[in-house]
Write a protein that holds these residues in place. Structure first.
Motif, short mmCIF file in Angstrom:
data_model
loop_
_atom_site.label_atom_id
_atom_site.label_comp_id
_atom_site.label_asym_id
_atom_site.label_seq_id
_atom_site.Cartn_x
_atom_site.Cartn_y
_atom_site.Cartn_z
N VAL A 127 0.83 -1.21 0.00
CA VAL A 127 0.00 0.00 0.00
C VAL A 127 0.86 1.25 0.00
CG1 VAL A 127 -1.67 1.34 1.32
CG2 VAL A 127 -1.98 -1.12 1.07
N GLY A 128 1.89 1.27 0.85
CA GLY A 128 2.76 2.43 0.93
C GLY A 128 3.47 2.72 -0.38
N GLN A 129 3.97 1.68 -1.05
CA GLN A 129 4.66 1.85 -2.32
C GLN A 129 3.71 2.38 -3.39
OE1 GLN A 129 7.80 1.72 -3.21
NE2 GLN A 129 7.34 2.10 -5.36
N THR A 130 2.50 1.84 -3.43
CA THR A 130 1.51 2.29 -4.40
C THR A 130 1.16 3.76 -4.17
OG1 THR A 130 0.55 0.07 -4.56
CG2 THR A 130 -0.82 1.91 -5.30
N THR A 131 1.00 4.13 -2.91
CA THR A 131 0.69 5.52 -2.58
C THR A 131 1.80 6.45 -3.06
OG1 THR A 131 -0.60 4.87 -0.63
CG2 THR A 131 0.25 7.13 -0.69
N ARG A 132 3.04 6.04 -2.86
CA ARG A 132 4.16 6.88 -3.30
C ARG A 132 4.19 7.01 -4.82
NH1 ARG A 132 6.52 4.18 1.14
NH2 ARG A 132 7.32 2.49 -0.19
N GLU A 133 3.84 5.95 -5.53
CA GLU A 133 3.83 6.02 -6.99
C GLU A 133 2.75 7.00 -7.48
OE1 GLU A 133 3.45 2.16 -8.71
OE2 GLU A 133 5.11 1.32 -7.56
N ILE A 134 1.57 6.97 -6.84
CA ILE A 134 0.50 7.88 -7.22
C ILE A 134 0.89 9.32 -6.89
CG2 ILE A 134 -1.90 8.53 -6.79
CD1 ILE A 134 -2.48 5.59 -6.19
N GLU A 135 1.46 9.51 -5.71
CA GLU A 135 1.89 10.85 -5.31
C GLU A 135 2.94 11.41 -6.27
OE1 GLU A 135 3.17 10.17 -1.34
OE2 GLU A 135 1.20 10.53 -0.47
N ALA A 136 3.87 10.54 -6.70
CA ALA A 136 4.92 10.98 -7.62
C ALA A 136 4.32 11.43 -8.95
CB ALA A 136 5.92 9.85 -7.85
N ALA A 137 3.33 10.69 -9.45
CA ALA A 137 2.68 11.07 -10.71
C ALA A 137 1.95 12.40 -10.56
CB ALA A 137 1.71 9.97 -11.14
N LEU A 138 1.27 12.58 -9.44
CA LEU A 138 0.57 13.85 -9.19
C LEU A 138 1.56 15.00 -9.10
CD1 LEU A 138 -2.06 12.62 -6.56
CD2 LEU A 138 -2.55 13.39 -8.89
N ASP A 139 2.68 14.77 -8.44
CA ASP A 139 3.69 15.82 -8.30
C ASP A 139 4.29 16.22 -9.65
OD1 ASP A 139 3.37 15.99 -5.59
OD2 ASP A 139 5.02 14.64 -5.10
N ARG A 140 4.31 15.28 -10.60
CA ARG A 140 4.83 15.59 -11.94
C ARG A 140 3.81 16.30 -12.80
NH1 ARG A 140 7.19 10.31 -11.32
NH2 ARG A 140 5.46 9.38 -12.49
N GLY A 141 2.64 16.57 -12.24
CA GLY A 141 1.62 17.30 -12.99
C GLY A 141 0.73 16.42 -13.84
N ALA A 142 0.71 15.11 -13.56
CA ALA A 142 -0.10 14.19 -14.36
C ALA A 142 -1.57 14.23 -13.92
CB ALA A 142 0.44 12.77 -14.22
N LEU A 143 -2.43 13.79 -14.81
CA LEU A 143 -3.83 13.56 -14.47
C LEU A 143 -3.96 12.08 -14.15
CD1 LEU A 143 -6.77 14.46 -14.25
CD2 LEU A 143 -7.03 14.01 -16.71
N VAL A 144 -4.20 11.78 -12.89
CA VAL A 144 -4.25 10.39 -12.42
C VAL A 144 -5.71 9.95 -12.31
CG1 VAL A 144 -3.67 8.81 -10.55
CG2 VAL A 144 -2.07 10.63 -11.19
N VAL A 145 -6.05 8.84 -12.94
CA VAL A 145 -7.42 8.34 -12.98
C VAL A 145 -7.59 7.21 -11.99
CG1 VAL A 145 -9.24 7.34 -14.40
CG2 VAL A 145 -7.64 8.98 -15.39
N LEU A 146 -8.60 7.34 -11.15
CA LEU A 146 -8.85 6.36 -10.10
C LEU A 146 -10.28 5.87 -10.18
CD1 LEU A 146 -7.56 5.13 -7.48
CD2 LEU A 146 -8.57 7.06 -6.25
#
Length: 240
Positions: A127-146
């Motif tokens: 869970v922690g690793q997945t959260t970090r991956e999502i946060e990293a994408a958001l920080d790069r300015g991506a549009l993350v779909v959930l």
């Protein structure tokens, strides 16, 4: 496989067309993305082009309403694997998907190439690793779909949200928008022939889908009135 017997030319033609598009998509990935594996935007643009071309192969007309977000978190209902192509055709995005998608024939391979974040809900250690991956994408300015329901359904009701999937949004200040996807099929049953749920199997479902004509997908984008998540918002509140 009744649909293959009923519309052999249509199904065969679209299968061949799909094979060509997937092969071309793989070549385009090598040329544009393979040597820039950490560039999320390049892969998202590649995926958008693939989704648009695949919708044409499937004969799906797309109607989009509302302002399409450019970054932040996009929360959507989930009816089918077709949702991926519908949303992906609208904007360059990064998807969050369940771990099982990684092993799907063809689609799983392309999901990995596109930089999809895979969630293993059965492993607390991940869970922690997945959260970090999502946060990293958001920080790069991506549009993350959930897809917070965590799985697809026939669309007759909204399934309970998996609030743990919204954890990154609860700790970051990010724009938030929602999407509502619906399908319209004049000559069939959307719940049984477009939606992908219960114990359905991918290949027979896809072949039946390739036999359909007049399928329309509509998606409505709505920004959250608050525009942004507030830091320290708890996960259950965000899910609500």
């Amino acid at each position: 496989m009744k649909s293959l017997l009923k519309h052999p030319l249509r199904v065969t033609g679209r299968l061949l067309w799909l094979g060509v598009e997937l092969a071309l998509g793989g070549c385009r990935y090598i040329l544009t993305c393979a040597f820039r594996p950490t560039n999320t935007n390049v892969r998202a643009v590649w995926l958008q082009r693939m989704c648009r071309r695949t919708l044409r192969v499937l004969g799906i007309a797309l109607d989009a309403d509302g302002v399409i977000p450019e970054r932040g978190l996009l929360v959507s209902n989930h009816l089918s694997y077709v949702d991926i192509m519908v949303i992906g055709a609208c904007a360059p995005v990064v998807f969050v998907a369940k771990r099982e998608v990684r092993n799907w024939p063809v689609f799983g391979w392309f999901a990995r190439l596109a930089g999809t974040v895979f969630v293993d809900r059965e492993s607390r250690a991940r869970v922690g690793q997945t959260t970090r991956e999502i946060e990293a994408a958001l920080d790069r300015g991506a549009l993350v779909v959930l897809f917070p329901e965590g799985t697809s359904s026939d669309g007759k009701t909204v399934l309970p949200f998996k609030s743990s999937l919204l954890k990154p949004a609860a700790h970051l200040t990010q724009p938030l928008a929602t999407a509502l996807i619906q399908y319209h099929l004049p000559d069939g049953d959307v719940g049984e022939e477009v939606c992908y749920w219960k114990d359905m199997t991918l290949v027979p479902h896809l072949i039946n889908l390739l036999s359909k004509r007049g399928l329309r997908a509509s998606i409505r984008f709505t920004p959250d009135p608050r525009r942004q998540f507030r830091p320290q918002t708890d996960r259950p509140a965000a899910a609500f």
